[in-house]
Design an enzyme around this catalytic site. Sequence first.
Site, PDB file in Angstrom:
ATOM      1  N   GLU A 162     -19.702  16.404 -34.465  1.00 50.49           N
ATOM      2  CA  GLU A 162     -18.386  16.711 -35.056  1.00 50.49           C
ATOM      3  C   GLU A 162     -17.584  15.478 -35.460  1.00 50.49           C
ATOM      4  OE1 GLU A 162     -16.436  19.374 -32.292  1.00 50.49           O
ATOM      5  OE2 GLU A 162     -18.116  20.773 -32.290  1.00 50.49           O
ATOM      6  N   ASN A 205     -24.768  16.808 -35.625  1.00 53.30           N
ATOM      7  CA  ASN A 205     -24.412  18.218 -35.409  1.00 53.30           C
ATOM      8  C   ASN A 205     -22.945  18.440 -35.767  1.00 53.30           C
ATOM      9  OD1 ASN A 205     -25.226  20.818 -34.182  1.00 53.30           O
ATOM     10  ND2 ASN A 205     -23.758  20.328 -32.558  1.00 53.30           N
ATOM     11  N   HIS A 242     -20.637  28.796 -36.219  1.00 53.43           N
ATOM     12  CA  HIS A 242     -19.678  29.680 -35.546  1.00 53.43           C
ATOM     13  C   HIS A 242     -18.992  30.471 -36.659  1.00 53.43           C
ATOM     14  CE1 HIS A 242     -20.223  27.779 -31.679  1.00 53.43           C
ATOM     15  NE2 HIS A 242     -19.994  26.588 -32.200  1.00 53.43           N
ATOM     16  N   GLU A 270     -25.518  26.572 -32.816  1.00 57.06           N
ATOM     17  CA  GLU A 270     -24.532  27.181 -31.906  1.00 57.06           C
ATOM     18  C   GLU A 270     -24.090  28.548 -32.435  1.00 57.06           C
ATOM     19  OE1 GLU A 270     -21.295  24.513 -30.962  1.00 57.06           O
ATOM     20  OE2 GLU A 270     -22.610  22.778 -30.814  1.00 57.06           O
ATOM     21  N   ASP A 272     -22.832  32.042 -33.340  1.00 59.62           N
ATOM     22  CA  ASP A 272     -22.147  33.237 -32.838  1.00 59.62           C
ATOM     23  C   ASP A 272     -21.318  33.786 -33.997  1.00 59.62           C
ATOM     24  OD1 ASP A 272     -20.045  31.335 -32.725  1.00 59.62           O
ATOM     25  OD2 ASP A 272     -20.018  31.290 -30.537  1.00 59.62           O
TER      26      ASP A 272
HETATM   27  O1  9MR Z   1     -18.965  26.449 -25.067  1.00 64.87           O
HETATM   28  C1  9MR Z   1     -18.328  25.263 -24.673  1.00 64.87           C
HETATM   29  C2  9MR Z   1     -17.160  25.581 -23.760  1.00 64.87           C
HETATM   30  O2  9MR Z   1     -17.633  26.075 -22.528  1.00 64.87           O
HETATM   31  C3  9MR Z   1     -16.309  24.355 -23.541  1.00 64.87           C
HETATM   32  O3  9MR Z   1     -15.149  24.725 -22.821  1.00 64.87           O
HETATM   33  C4  9MR Z   1     -15.958  23.745 -24.870  1.00 64.87           C
HETATM   34  C5  9MR Z   1     -15.112  22.518 -24.664  1.00 64.87           C
HETATM   35  O4  9MR Z   1     -14.976  21.759 -25.813  1.00 64.87           O
HETATM   36  O5  9MR Z   1     -17.117  23.423 -25.588  1.00 64.87           O
HETATM   37  C6  9MR Z   1     -17.849  24.551 -25.921  1.00 64.87           C
HETATM   38  O6  9MR Z   1     -18.962  24.207 -26.710  1.00 64.87           O
HETATM   39  C7  9MR Z   1     -18.680  23.579 -27.955  1.00 64.87           C
HETATM   40  C8  9MR Z   1     -19.841  22.674 -28.295  1.00 64.87           C
HETATM   41  O7  9MR Z   1     -20.090  21.789 -27.246  1.00 64.87           O
HETATM   42  C9  9MR Z   1     -19.597  21.917 -29.576  1.00 64.87           C
HETATM   43  N1  9MR Z   1     -19.257  22.805 -30.665  1.00 64.87           N
HETATM   44  C10 9MR Z   1     -18.213  23.784 -30.388  1.00 64.87           C
HETATM   45  C11 9MR Z   1     -18.542  24.566 -29.133  1.00 64.87           C
HETATM   46  C12 9MR Z   1     -17.540  25.664 -28.893  1.00 64.87           C
HETATM   47  O8  9MR Z   1     -16.267  25.141 -28.641  1.00 64.87           O
END
Ligand code: 9MR
Length: 336
Positions: A162, A205, A242, A270, A272
């Site tokens: 990101e 990513n 997402h 990722e 969803d």
């Molecule tokens: O799913 C993850 C969640 O449990 C955490 O609280 C969050 C914190 O930033 O991160 C989520 O996963 C993220 C991933 O690592 C990177 N892309 C976005 C995802 C969803 O927020």
Amino acid sequence: MHRKKFAPRRPTVALGMFTAASLAVIMAAEPSAAASTLGAQAAQSGRYFGTAVPAGKLGDGTYVGILDREFNMITPENEMKWDTTEPSRGSFNFGPGDSIVSHAQAHGQRMRGHTLVWHSQLPGWVSSIGDANTLRSVMDNHITQEMSHYKGKIYAWDVVNEAFADDGSGRHRSSVFQNLLGDGFIEEAFKTARSVDSSAKLCYNDYSIEDWNSPKTQGVYNMVKDFKSRGVPIDCVGFQSHFGTGGPPSSFQTTLSNFAALGVDVQITELDIAQASSTAYGNTVKACMNVSRCTGITVWGIRDSDSWRTGENPLLFDNNGNKKAAYSAVLTALGG
Ligand code: 9MR
């Protein structure tokens, strides 16, 4: 003499063709049976089907039952992020990540490493560094220690996560890495990563890079093109995916194939989708299936109750672990 006697080259080719032809006949007579799980069905086309896993759910029997039945790739949901792995400078904690890796190894699942350099879930001691030399050595050391610890156990690493902005500029976002090290921090991270583990695939990513017409997608595309032209090591691009209720943008397959044409693998990392419509899930999977270098799909959780998107019911299993309609749509789409 020995080589001449067996004249290896041409007969090898002829034999290869004969074998392929025989196989084609056998397959036409007996088409390979559709598999009954996501992982097995994806494997029939040489792809994987994965999910994000938090270490804390490995004791939940219903959860683990689905995990081990359906998925052959695992991404730790939070356990390989900087705030967990190096909460204070030089003090590393790989315990939570190790528990997920052990599970994967015991059940024949491969791992995606997530993630080495990210502005979020970054401990305060890193974001408050004020000079470039310190930050460069801290970043390189973090990559080196974490990748060395997991060497040989990770199929692909999200080396940088990101790094691009959402403001329509197509440029990098502001972060301590960007602000102190400049645009070059991304290639520095990839070069360091390659030097530590030359057999893991190295991925960039990001989210909201699925629409070919978006400036953010173009920014990432131009970065990958530049890396490939200058020999900066990069093997894959992860499209987080997402999505909202409508699923992928109509250009998603074009985006995947345009990136693949640069000479990188592409992966859905990722996935969803709000309310998980079968059509939206099916379209997403088809976009990947239609691109030969789209090597796998990871959903970001198993049951709706496991999702970070509370209340959006975005996954393939309901709160009780039952398959939703979208599950069948995905299984069918994986079967081509
Ligand atoms: O799913 C993850 C969640 O449990 C955490 O609280 C969050 C914190 O930033 O991160 C989520 O996963 C993220 C991933 O690592 C990177 N892309 C976005 C995802 C969803 O927020």
